[in-house]
Design a protein around this motif. Structure first.
Motif, PDB file in Angstrom:
ATOM      1  N   LYS A   4       0.790  -1.211   0.011  1.00  0.00           N
ATOM      2  CA  LYS A   4      -0.050   0.108  -0.029  1.00  0.00           C
ATOM      3  C   LYS A   4       0.790   1.172  -0.005  1.00  0.00           C
ATOM      4  O   LYS A   4       1.648   1.570  -1.032  1.00  0.00           O
ATOM      5  CB  LYS A   4      -0.863  -0.062   1.023  1.00  0.00           C
ATOM      6  CG  LYS A   4      -1.737  -1.212   1.110  1.00  0.00           C
ATOM      7  CD  LYS A   4      -3.014  -0.995   2.110  1.00  0.00           C
ATOM      8  CE  LYS A   4      -3.965  -2.105   2.018  1.00  0.00           C
ATOM      9  NZ  LYS A   4      -4.926  -2.126   3.009  1.00  0.00           N
ATOM     10  N   GLU A   5       0.812   2.058   1.040  1.00  0.00           N
ATOM     11  CA  GLU A   5       1.659   3.285   1.122  1.00  0.00           C
ATOM     12  C   GLU A   5       2.879   2.993   1.715  1.00  0.00           C
ATOM     13  O   GLU A   5       3.651   4.028   1.917  1.00  0.00           O
ATOM     14  CB  GLU A   5       0.949   4.451   2.170  1.00  0.00           C
ATOM     15  CG  GLU A   5      -0.292   4.776   1.466  1.00  0.00           C
ATOM     16  CD  GLU A   5      -1.711   4.198   1.885  1.00  0.00           C
ATOM     17  OE1 GLU A   5      -1.442   2.968   2.819  1.00  0.00           O
ATOM     18  OE2 GLU A   5      -2.690   4.321   1.486  1.00  0.00           O
ATOM     19  N   LEU A   6       3.396   1.672   2.064  1.00  0.00           N
ATOM     20  CA  LEU A   6       4.802   1.704   2.297  1.00  0.00           C
ATOM     21  C   LEU A   6       5.634   1.124   1.124  1.00  0.00           C
ATOM     22  O   LEU A   6       5.485   0.238   0.269  1.00  0.00           O
ATOM     23  CB  LEU A   6       4.733   0.584   3.184  1.00  0.00           C
ATOM     24  CG  LEU A   6       6.115  -0.194   3.722  1.00  0.00           C
ATOM     25  CD1 LEU A   6       6.744   1.023   4.814  1.00  0.00           C
ATOM     26  CD2 LEU A   6       5.821  -1.384   4.552  1.00  0.00           C
ATOM     27  N   GLY A   7       6.846   1.976   0.953  1.00  0.00           N
ATOM     28  CA  GLY A   7       7.840   1.559  -0.152  1.00  0.00           C
ATOM     29  C   GLY A   7       9.203   2.127   0.208  1.00  0.00           C
ATOM     30  O   GLY A   7       9.491   2.487   1.380  1.00  0.00           O
ATOM     31  N   GLY A   8      10.068   1.846  -0.364  1.00  0.00           N
ATOM     32  CA  GLY A   8      11.390   1.983  -0.077  1.00  0.00           C
ATOM     33  C   GLY A   8      12.531   1.607  -1.230  1.00  0.00           C
ATOM     34  O   GLY A   8      12.138   1.221  -2.301  1.00  0.00           O
ATOM     35  N   TYR A   9      13.626   1.671  -0.880  1.00  0.00           N
ATOM     36  CA  TYR A   9      14.997   1.550  -1.807  1.00  0.00           C
ATOM     37  C   TYR A   9      15.981   1.063  -0.627  1.00  0.00           C
ATOM     38  O   TYR A   9      16.634   1.755   0.118  1.00  0.00           O
ATOM     39  CB  TYR A   9      15.373   2.934  -2.094  1.00  0.00           C
ATOM     40  CG  TYR A   9      16.503   2.972  -3.288  1.00  0.00           C
ATOM     41  CD1 TYR A   9      17.762   3.139  -2.797  1.00  0.00           C
ATOM     42  CD2 TYR A   9      16.178   2.866  -4.513  1.00  0.00           C
ATOM     43  CE1 TYR A   9      18.874   3.224  -3.708  1.00  0.00           C
ATOM     44  CE2 TYR A   9      17.196   2.833  -5.323  1.00  0.00           C
ATOM     45  CZ  TYR A   9      18.586   3.091  -5.107  1.00  0.00           C
ATOM     46  OH  TYR A   9      19.705   3.029  -5.982  1.00  0.00           O
ATOM     47  N   VAL A  10      16.248  -0.390  -0.812  1.00  0.00           N
ATOM     48  CA  VAL A  10      17.492  -0.874   0.027  1.00  0.00           C
ATOM     49  C   VAL A  10      18.281  -1.491  -0.890  1.00  0.00           C
ATOM     50  O   VAL A  10      17.917  -2.191  -1.748  1.00  0.00           O
ATOM     51  CB  VAL A  10      16.801  -2.051   1.055  1.00  0.00           C
ATOM     52  CG1 VAL A  10      17.712  -2.615   1.654  1.00  0.00           C
ATOM     53  CG2 VAL A  10      15.793  -1.475   1.938  1.00  0.00           C
ATOM     54  N   LYS A  11      19.549  -0.969  -0.884  1.00  0.00           N
ATOM     55  CA  LYS A  11      20.476  -1.289  -1.646  1.00  0.00           C
ATOM     56  C   LYS A  11      21.882  -2.051  -1.091  1.00  0.00           C
ATOM     57  O   LYS A  11      22.197  -1.420   0.018  1.00  0.00           O
ATOM     58  CB  LYS A  11      20.931  -0.196  -2.383  1.00  0.00           C
ATOM     59  CG  LYS A  11      22.334  -0.355  -3.531  1.00  0.00           C
ATOM     60  CD  LYS A  11      22.430   0.763  -4.246  1.00  0.00           C
ATOM     61  CE  LYS A  11      22.673   2.008  -3.594  1.00  0.00           C
ATOM     62  NZ  LYS A  11      23.393   3.050  -4.761  1.00  0.00           N
ATOM     63  N   VAL A  12      22.416  -3.212  -1.613  1.00  0.00           N
ATOM     64  CA  VAL A  12      23.552  -3.735  -0.994  1.00  0.00           C
ATOM     65  C   VAL A  12      24.633  -3.469  -2.172  1.00  0.00           C
ATOM     66  O   VAL A  12      24.033  -4.018  -3.310  1.00  0.00           O
ATOM     67  CB  VAL A  12      23.199  -5.015  -0.554  1.00  0.00           C
ATOM     68  CG1 VAL A  12      24.713  -5.808  -0.096  1.00  0.00           C
ATOM     69  CG2 VAL A  12      22.334  -5.251   0.574  1.00  0.00           C
ATOM     70  N   SER A  13      25.685  -2.987  -1.736  1.00  0.00           N
ATOM     71  CA  SER A  13      26.645  -3.007  -3.139  1.00  0.00           C
ATOM     72  C   SER A  13      27.962  -3.825  -2.810  1.00  0.00           C
ATOM     73  O   SER A  13      28.319  -4.054  -1.621  1.00  0.00           O
ATOM     74  CB  SER A  13      27.163  -1.472  -3.086  1.00  0.00           C
ATOM     75  OG  SER A  13      25.919  -0.598  -3.489  1.00  0.00           O
ATOM     76  N   PHE A  14      28.655  -3.936  -4.021  1.00  0.00           N
ATOM     77  CA  PHE A  14      30.014  -4.623  -4.049  1.00  0.00           C
ATOM     78  C   PHE A  14      31.007  -3.608  -4.520  1.00  0.00           C
ATOM     79  O   PHE A  14      30.572  -3.287  -5.941  1.00  0.00           O
ATOM     80  CB  PHE A  14      30.039  -5.921  -4.713  1.00  0.00           C
ATOM     81  CG  PHE A  14      31.399  -6.516  -4.733  1.00  0.00           C
ATOM     82  CD1 PHE A  14      31.836  -7.093  -3.832  1.00  0.00           C
ATOM     83  CD2 PHE A  14      31.745  -6.787  -6.146  1.00  0.00           C
ATOM     84  CE1 PHE A  14      33.264  -7.563  -4.054  1.00  0.00           C
ATOM     85  CE2 PHE A  14      33.048  -7.090  -6.416  1.00  0.00           C
ATOM     86  CZ  PHE A  14      33.844  -7.666  -5.213  1.00  0.00           C
ATOM     87  N   ASN A  15      32.013  -3.151  -3.999  1.00  0.00           N
ATOM     88  CA  ASN A  15      32.877  -2.416  -4.578  1.00  0.00           C
ATOM     89  C   ASN A  15      33.968  -2.970  -4.892  1.00  0.00           C
ATOM     90  O   ASN A  15      34.606  -3.360  -4.270  1.00  0.00           O
ATOM     91  CB  ASN A  15      33.193  -1.197  -3.516  1.00  0.00           C
ATOM     92  CG  ASN A  15      34.072  -0.113  -3.853  1.00  0.00           C
ATOM     93  OD1 ASN A  15      34.579  -0.219  -4.923  1.00  0.00           O
ATOM     94  ND2 ASN A  15      34.373   0.843  -3.179  1.00  0.00           N
ATOM     95  N   ASN A  16      34.151  -3.181  -6.013  1.00  0.00           N
ATOM     96  CA  ASN A  16      35.284  -3.875  -6.751  1.00  0.00           C
ATOM     97  C   ASN A  16      36.513  -3.169  -6.932  1.00  0.00           C
ATOM     98  O   ASN A  16      37.711  -3.535  -7.511  1.00  0.00           O
ATOM     99  CB  ASN A  16      34.972  -4.534  -8.140  1.00  0.00           C
ATOM    100  CG  ASN A  16      35.916  -5.552  -8.482  1.00  0.00           C
ATOM    101  OD1 ASN A  16      36.448  -6.538  -7.955  1.00  0.00           O
ATOM    102  ND2 ASN A  16      36.545  -5.337  -9.897  1.00  0.00           N
ATOM    103  N   ALA A  17      36.596  -1.708  -6.762  1.00  0.00           N
ATOM    104  CA  ALA A  17      37.601  -0.647  -6.474  1.00  0.00           C
ATOM    105  C   ALA A  17      38.619  -0.881  -5.395  1.00  0.00           C
ATOM    106  O   ALA A  17      38.079  -1.307  -4.499  1.00  0.00           O
ATOM    107  CB  ALA A  17      37.227   0.467  -6.969  1.00  0.00           C
ATOM    108  N   ASN A  18      39.902  -0.530  -5.764  1.00  0.00           N
ATOM    109  CA  ASN A  18      40.593  -0.363  -4.330  1.00  0.00           C
ATOM    110  C   ASN A  18      40.201   0.562  -3.753  1.00  0.00           C
ATOM    111  O   ASN A  18      40.040   1.699  -4.186  1.00  0.00           O
ATOM    112  CB  ASN A  18      42.038  -0.228  -4.825  1.00  0.00           C
ATOM    113  CG  ASN A  18      42.695  -1.577  -5.521  1.00  0.00           C
ATOM    114  OD1 ASN A  18      42.448  -2.353  -5.014  1.00  0.00           O
ATOM    115  ND2 ASN A  18      43.528  -1.079  -6.527  1.00  0.00           N
TER     116      ASN A  18
END
Length: 473
Positions: free
Chosen positions: A110-124
Motif C-alpha cells: 500500500k503506502e509503504l515503499g522504499g529503496y534498500v541497496k547492497v553494494s559490492f565495491n570492486n575498486a581499491n
C-alpha cells in the motif's frame, strides 16, 4: 586510450543487445519511462519528486529487484610526485568493473515503499600505512556494504482545505530521503570514482561531516510533511549503527559516531508552474563524534552543519535546463585534549563548502553538466600540514599513522576548481559519461605536499578524467 575506449564500447554493445527491453524497477512499477521522473541520472523531475514523496508506492506491485553495474576508467593528470604510483594510485588509467549494486526498490505494501541497496565495491578503496605513515599498499576491493537506503510510509491528508502529505522515513544516510539534488548524498556529482578513496584525493576537496561522512554508519527515523506541494518540513534523529553481518562493511573510513541522538532538520519552499520548478531551502545536522583510540592524532568533537540550497528546473520534452547550488558551513568544537595531543591548533574549527551546477539536456539522451566548487576553512597546522618528523603524532597528516595521502603546505584546507560532464543515454537503462575536473587550488593553494614522498605537488596535477558507464535492470 583507443584500446580502453574499444573495451568500454564492446561491453556496452553486448549489454545493449542482450537487454534491449529491460527497464528499472520504478519504471516497471509505474509503467512510465525513466525520463518521466529523471532529468539525468541523479536529478529528479517534479514527477520524480512526487513519486519519492509518496513513498515509492504509486503504481502496481512488481518484483522489486534491480541491479546496477558501473564500468569505469579513472585517470589523474600526474603521479610523478609519488614515491610509488603503482601503490599510492593503483589502477590509474585502467578500465575496471568498479561497482555492482543489488537493490529492492518500489512498492512494498500500500503506502509503504522504499529503496534498500547492497553494494559490492570492486575498486581499491582503502590505503594501508606502515608505522611511519608511508603508504605500503592498498586494500584490494571486495567490500560489501549496506549502501544508502530508505524505507518510508506516507499518507495523503486534507487539513483545513489544504492538501497535506505526511510520512515517516527510516534510513541509514542523512539527507538520502530528500527530494532535491542539492542535499548531501543526492548532490552532484551523482557518480564519482571509487578509486579516489584509495588515492586520498576527495574530488571536491575536504567535505563536511553531513556530506557523506555518516553514510551506512548511522540509522535514523524522521517525520516529514509537504503542504500544498509548497512547504516541506522534516525532523529526524540518527544514532550509531553498523551492520551486525560480517560480510557487510562500510565503504571508506568509519567515524566514531555517538550512540546518542544526532538531530537532522530540513525546511523547503517549493513552487512548480507548468514547465518550471523552483526550490529554496535549508538543512542541517548536529553530530557528536568520539575520539578513535585506534588512530593516532584523532580527536572527538561536536559538528554543527548548516546548509542553504537552491534548485531551478525548466523541463520540456526536447530541451531542458536546470541549476543547483549548495552551501554548507560547519562549526566543530573539539575535545580540549585535542590541543594537548597536538591533533588541532585550537578547540574550534570551521569548514565552508560551496558547489554549483548547471545542466542542459536534449531529449533525455544527450546532455552536459558544468560545475564549480570551493572548500575553505580555518587554518589548522596540526591537522592539515605536512610534518616530516616521524616522532611527532599530529592530526590527519602525521607521519606516524597518517590518514591523508596529500597534505597542506600552509595548514589550510582551501580547495577550488571547476569542470564539466558530457553524458549520453542510448536507452533508458544505460548512462555513459565523461567527467573532467580541473583544480585551481588544492589543500591550501596552487601547491601542496605528497605525503608518500614529501615532494611538492601542483594543484593541477590532481586534474581528473573519469569515463564511466552505468547499466541498470
Amino acid at each position: 586510450m583507443v584500446i580502453r575506449r574499444a573495451v568500454v564500447a564492446m561491453f556496452i554493445l553486448i549489454f545493449w543487445v542482450n537487454n534491449l527491453y529491460a527497464l528499472p524497477t520504478f519504471s516497471r512499477q509505474t509503467g512510465k519511462n525513466c525520463a518521466t521522473c529523471h532529468l539525468n541520472v541523479g536529478e529528479l523531475t517534479p514527477a520524480g519528486r512526487q513519486f519519492k514523496l509518496m513513498g515509492y508506492s504509486d503504481g502496481d506491485y512488481v518484483v522489486p529487484l534491480s541491479v546496477i553495474g558501473v564500468l569505469s576508467d579513472t585517470k589523474i593528470q600526474s603521479s610523478s610526485s609519488s614515491i610509488n604510483p603503482s601503490v599510492t594510485m593503483p589502477q590509474n588509467g585502467s578500465v575496471i568493473p568498479e561497482f555492482v549494486s543489488l537493490f529492492t526498490a518500489g512498492k512494498f505494501y500500500k503506502e509503504l515503499g522504499g529503496y534498500v541497496k547492497v553494494s559490492f565495491n570492486n575498486a581499491n578503496t582503502s590505503p594501508l600505512f606502515n608505522s611511519q605513515g608511508v603508504q605500503t599498499g592498498t586494500k584490494v576491493g571486495g567490500d560489501y556494504l549496506l549502501d544508502a537506503s530508505e524505507i518510508r510510509y506516507t499518507k495523503r491528508l486534507s487539513v483545513g482545505g489544504r492538501y497535506v502529505v505526511a510520512g515517516v522515513t527510516l534510513n541509514n544516510a542523512p539527507a538520502i530521503q530528500d527530494l532535491w539534488p542539492t542535499t548531501p548524498v543526492n548532490n552532484y556529482p551523482y557518480r564519482t570514482s571509487s578509486l579516489l578513496n584509495a588515492w586520498g584525493i576527495g574530488q571536491f576537496g575536504p567535505t563536511t561531516m553531513i556530506d557523506g561522512g555518516l553514510n551506512s554508519q548511522v540509522a535514523g527515523v524522521g517525520i516529514y510533511t509537504m503542504v500544498d506541494d509548497t512547504l516541506y518540513v522534516e525532523l529526524a534523529g540518527y544514532t550509531k549503527y553498523l551492520s551486525p553481518l560480517p560480510a557487510i562493511s562500510v565503504d571508506g573510513p568509519v567515524n566514531t559516531v555517538s550512540s546518542s541522538v544526532n538531530p537532522y532538520w530540513r525546511l523547503v519552499y517549493n513552487s512548480t508552474r507548468n514547465s518550471d520548478s523552483f526550490m529554496l531551502g535549508t538543512f542541517g545536522m548536529i553530530t557528536k563524534l568520539k575520539r578513535d583510540r585506534n588512530i593516532s592524532g584523532s580527536s572527538g568533537g561536536n559538528y554543527t552543519d548548516i546548509g542553504l540550497d537552491f534548485d531551478f528546473q525548466h523541463i520540456t520534452d526536447v530541451s531542458s535546463w536546470s541549476m543547483q547550488m549548495t552551501y554548507i558551513t560547519e562549526h566543530i568544537n573539539w575535545n580540549p585534549l585535542a590541543v594537548v595531543r597536538m591533533s588541532h591548533d585550537t578547540t574550534h574549527s570551521q569548514l565552508n563548502t560551496f558547489k554549483a551546477k548547471a545542466t542542459y539536456d536534449y531529449k533525455r539522451q544527450l546532455g552536459t553538466n558544468i560545475f564549480v566548487f570551493n572548500s575553505n576553512g580555518s587554518t589548522d597546522n596540526d591537522y592539515w600540514s605536512f610534518n616530516p618528523d616521524q616522532t611527532v603524532v599530529t592530526g590527519a597528516c602525521n607521519q606516524n599513522n597518517s590518514q591523508l595521502a596529500f597534505c597542506s603546505a600552509n595548514g589550510n584546507p582551501k580547495t577550488s576548481g571547476y569542470g564539466f560532464e558530457l553524458y549520453y543515454v542510448p536507452v533508458p537503462y544505460v548512462h555513459i559519461a565523461l567527467q573532467q575536473t580541473f583544480y585551481n587550488s588544492f589543500l591550501g593553494g596552487s601547491t601542496f605536499i605528497d605525503n608518500s614522498s614529501g615532494n611538492i605537488r601542483a594543484a593541477k596535477d590532481n586534474n581528473l578524467t573519469y569515463l564511466y558507464a552505468v547499466f541498470s535492470y
